[in-house]
Scaffold this motif. Structure first.
Motif, PDB file in Angstrom:
ATOM      1  N   GLY A 214       0.816  -1.212   0.000  1.00 58.16           N
ATOM      2  CA  GLY A 214       0.000   0.000   0.000  1.00 58.16           C
ATOM      3  C   GLY A 214       0.848   1.260   0.000  1.00 58.16           C
ATOM      4  N   ILE A 215       1.909   1.251   0.802  1.00 56.23           N
ATOM      5  CA  ILE A 215       2.822   2.401   0.830  1.00 56.23           C
ATOM      6  C   ILE A 215       3.469   2.591  -0.540  1.00 56.23           C
ATOM      7  CG2 ILE A 215       4.973   3.278   1.812  1.00 56.23           C
ATOM      8  CD1 ILE A 215       4.240   1.780   4.404  1.00 56.23           C
ATOM      9  N   TRP A 216       3.905   1.494  -1.146  1.00 52.97           N
ATOM     10  CA  TRP A 216       4.542   1.566  -2.462  1.00 52.97           C
ATOM     11  C   TRP A 216       3.562   2.068  -3.525  1.00 52.97           C
ATOM     12  CZ3 TRP A 216       9.358   1.468  -4.161  1.00 52.97           C
ATOM     13  CH2 TRP A 216       9.584   1.277  -5.524  1.00 52.97           C
ATOM     14  N   GLN A 234      -3.373   2.128 -10.307  1.00 54.76           N
ATOM     15  CA  GLN A 234      -4.731   2.667 -10.335  1.00 54.76           C
ATOM     16  C   GLN A 234      -5.527   2.244  -9.101  1.00 54.76           C
ATOM     17  OE1 GLN A 234      -6.087   4.690 -12.488  1.00 54.76           O
ATOM     18  NE2 GLN A 234      -4.788   4.637 -14.303  1.00 54.76           N
ATOM     19  N   VAL A 235      -4.902   2.297  -7.951  1.00 51.84           N
ATOM     20  CA  VAL A 235      -5.578   1.925  -6.702  1.00 51.84           C
ATOM     21  C   VAL A 235      -6.158   3.191  -6.089  1.00 51.84           C
ATOM     22  CG1 VAL A 235      -5.304   0.853  -4.431  1.00 51.84           C
ATOM     23  CG2 VAL A 235      -3.997   0.008  -6.388  1.00 51.84           C
ATOM     24  N   ARG A 236      -7.415   3.108  -5.655  1.00 54.01           N
ATOM     25  CA  ARG A 236      -8.113   4.319  -5.226  1.00 54.01           C
ATOM     26  C   ARG A 236      -7.526   4.926  -3.961  1.00 54.01           C
ATOM     27  NH1 ARG A 236     -11.959   6.892  -2.392  1.00 54.01           N
ATOM     28  NH2 ARG A 236     -13.711   7.909  -3.430  1.00 54.01           N
ATOM     29  N   ASP A 237      -7.370   4.154  -2.902  1.00 55.08           N
ATOM     30  CA  ASP A 237      -6.926   4.695  -1.607  1.00 55.08           C
ATOM     31  C   ASP A 237      -5.827   3.822  -0.996  1.00 55.08           C
ATOM     32  OD1 ASP A 237      -9.154   6.722  -1.507  1.00 55.08           O
ATOM     33  OD2 ASP A 237     -10.350   4.878  -1.407  1.00 55.08           O
ATOM     34  N   PRO A 238      -4.678   3.720  -1.634  1.00 53.07           N
ATOM     35  CA  PRO A 238      -3.653   2.776  -1.168  1.00 53.07           C
ATOM     36  C   PRO A 238      -3.117   3.074   0.228  1.00 53.07           C
ATOM     37  CG  PRO A 238      -2.752   4.256  -2.833  1.00 53.07           C
ATOM     38  CD  PRO A 238      -4.227   4.476  -2.821  1.00 53.07           C
ATOM     39  N   LEU A 239      -2.974   4.354   0.579  1.00 54.06           N
ATOM     40  CA  LEU A 239      -2.397   4.676   1.888  1.00 54.06           C
ATOM     41  C   LEU A 239      -3.364   4.321   3.015  1.00 54.06           C
ATOM     42  CD1 LEU A 239       0.207   5.757   3.066  1.00 54.06           C
ATOM     43  CD2 LEU A 239      -0.816   8.043   3.106  1.00 54.06           C
ATOM     44  N   ASP A 240      -4.657   4.487   2.780  1.00 51.59           N
ATOM     45  CA  ASP A 240      -5.639   4.128   3.802  1.00 51.59           C
ATOM     46  C   ASP A 240      -5.703   2.609   3.972  1.00 51.59           C
ATOM     47  OD1 ASP A 240      -7.334   5.311   5.713  1.00 51.59           O
ATOM     48  OD2 ASP A 240      -9.107   4.718   4.592  1.00 51.59           O
ATOM     49  N   LEU A 241      -5.519   1.878   2.887  1.00 50.68           N
ATOM     50  CA  LEU A 241      -5.448   0.424   2.990  1.00 50.68           C
ATOM     51  C   LEU A 241      -4.214   0.012   3.788  1.00 50.68           C
ATOM     52  CD1 LEU A 241      -6.418  -0.666  -0.660  1.00 50.68           C
ATOM     53  CD2 LEU A 241      -7.865  -0.705   1.384  1.00 50.68           C
ATOM     54  N   ALA A 283      -6.816  -8.012  -1.374  1.00 52.09           N
ATOM     55  CA  ALA A 283      -6.478  -8.487  -2.719  1.00 52.09           C
ATOM     56  C   ALA A 283      -7.344  -7.807  -3.776  1.00 52.09           C
ATOM     57  CB  ALA A 283      -6.652 -10.002  -2.787  1.00 52.09           C
ATOM     58  N   ILE A 284      -8.619  -7.622  -3.461  1.00 54.44           N
ATOM     59  CA  ILE A 284      -9.540  -7.011  -4.431  1.00 54.44           C
ATOM     60  C   ILE A 284      -9.300  -5.513  -4.535  1.00 54.44           C
ATOM     61  CG2 ILE A 284     -11.969  -6.528  -4.918  1.00 54.44           C
ATOM     62  CD1 ILE A 284     -12.593  -9.248  -3.530  1.00 54.44           C
ATOM     63  N   LEU A 285      -9.184  -4.834  -3.405  1.00 51.49           N
ATOM     64  CA  LEU A 285      -9.080  -3.370  -3.408  1.00 51.49           C
ATOM     65  C   LEU A 285      -7.689  -2.876  -3.798  1.00 51.49           C
ATOM     66  CD1 LEU A 285     -11.125  -2.585  -0.174  1.00 51.49           C
ATOM     67  CD2 LEU A 285     -11.912  -2.549  -2.547  1.00 51.49           C
ATOM     68  N   SER A 286      -6.658  -3.700  -3.582  1.00 58.10           N
ATOM     69  CA  SER A 286      -5.306  -3.307  -3.989  1.00 58.10           C
ATOM     70  C   SER A 286      -4.975  -3.776  -5.400  1.00 58.10           C
ATOM     71  CB  SER A 286      -4.263  -3.866  -3.006  1.00 58.10           C
ATOM     72  OG  SER A 286      -4.210  -5.281  -3.073  1.00 58.10           O
TER      73      SER A 286
END
Length: 368
Positions: A214-216, A234-241, A283-286
């Motif tokens: 997520g950080i990457w 194209q991940v919507r909210d990677p830092l929150d994940l 897995a789905i959201l990232s």
């Protein structure tokens, strides 16, 4: 990154201090684990150990998540505040945890090793999965990105899109695909949760990997104009994940303090189904759906041992491949101490996670 450390720290403190309180409460209510008679005899000493500890694992994460966002907002961080992806991930974890809670409650109240019937459990998991999938295709951000995508993903979305026959067909196929992933992952962690600390320790490794990913992804997000289009995510909210992954790691470390041999409390189906749902949600959201097979390799391996055992037993007329399944019980019956099985399986889980992270990073290097 301060938010990640804060979330992990809060979840750790909450789990470490609150788990024994929950354990004492469950003992007073006589909510103890019922042990199957056909399992290893060494497990009979666990009869009566308080179960449903997974409720506080998830509770600690939820509290830490909202508390962290509240603190960061008070500090004036502009980007602070819950996101659609974060709330969806918490929703699927809590939803799967509720299915597990009903399963646990039936076991302890009826004093039997079987809780919900298989159809009832599948209906519950399907309901949670369907709700999650529908919402995952909603809530586009300013760039039109939704938390989920109809494209099948490996380390990022692939060209194969489930919406090849139109948006409606794509949405339906995405719902079915999500239900499959969520059901498989939640049941995989549930099957693995048979030894003190095994599922919790392996899950820490998986969530730690999702935190790093997520950080990457946040540092290489497509919203950053300085990142080339061919390598951005194209991940919507990677830092929150990543924040939720950090909170899960902290909560599980705190819980593991009380869950190692001899366990003072067991996570139960409440915890295992919730953790499996969270892993599938990541897995789905990232956008790393197929990578999950490697990332959660230990859970896959243990689940396959059950499938192989049952299939071979039926086809061979009663013969067995393993002394007992799930796989960790096979090694117990071969004479391995429980702590030895757990430690070695943690090593295996770590190797799977390392390979998955290596593939994730190698793909970016190749594209670069």
């Amino acid at each position: 990154m301060i938010a990640l450390l804060l979330a992990a720290g809060l979840a750790l403190i909450l789990a470490l201090s609150g788990t024994p309180v929950l354990a004492r409460y469950l003992v007073k209510r006589n909510y103890g684990q019922f042990i199957r008679d056909d399992g290893p005899t060494s497990h009979h000493t666990k009869r009566g150990t308080p179960t449903m500890g997974g409720a506080w694992i998830i509770g600690s994460v939820v509290i830490a998540y909202f508390a962290t966002h509240g603190i960061m907002t008070m500090l004036g961080v502009a980007s602070a505040g819950p996101t659609a992806s974060g709330l969806l991930l918490l929703m699927v974890a809590v939803g799967m945890g509720l299915v597990g809670f009903f399963d646990d409650y039936i076991k302890v109240s009826k004093q039997r090793s079987l809780g919900l019937t298989a159809p009832a459990k599948i209906i519950g998991q399907t309901a949670v999965g369907t709700t999650f999938a529908i919402l995952a295709l909603s809530f586009p951000d300013e760039n039109g990105r939704t938390p989920g995508s109809t494209a099948i993903s490996f380390v990022r979305d692939t060209p194969f899109d489930l919406a090849f026959a139109g948006p409606l067909i794509g949405a339906i196929l995405f719902i079915l695909w999500s239900i499959l992933i969520l059901t498989a992952a939640s049941n995989g962690v549930n099957i693995t949760d048979g030894l003190d600390g095994l599922a919790a320790g392996a899950s820490i490794l998986v969530f730690g990997a999702y935190m790093l990913m997520g950080i990457w992804q946040f540092n290489q997000r497509c919203a950053d104009p300085g990142v080339p289009a061919n390598i951005c995510y194209q991940v919507r909210d990677p830092l929150d994940l990543a924040l939720i992954a950090a909170a899960l790691c902290g909560s599980l470390v705190g819980f593991l303090w009380w869950n190692t041999t001899p366990a003072k409390i067991i996570m139960g189906d409440t915890g295992s189904l919730a953790l499996g749902g969270a892993i599938a949600g990541f897995a789905i959201l990232s956008r790393t759906q197929l990578l999950l097979v490697i990332m959660a390799g230990l859970f896959v391996m243990i689940t396959l041992s059950v499938i192989i055992q049952v299939g071979f037993f039926k086809l061979s007329g009663g013969k067995r491949v393993f002394l007992m399944t799930p796989l960790h019980h096979h090694f117990e019956l071969k004479g391995w101490e429980q702590v030895t099985v757990v430690a070695r399986f943690w090593i295996i889980a770590g190797l799977f996670v390392a390979v998955a992270l290596g593939i994730f990073y190698a793909e970016w290097v190749v594209l670069l």
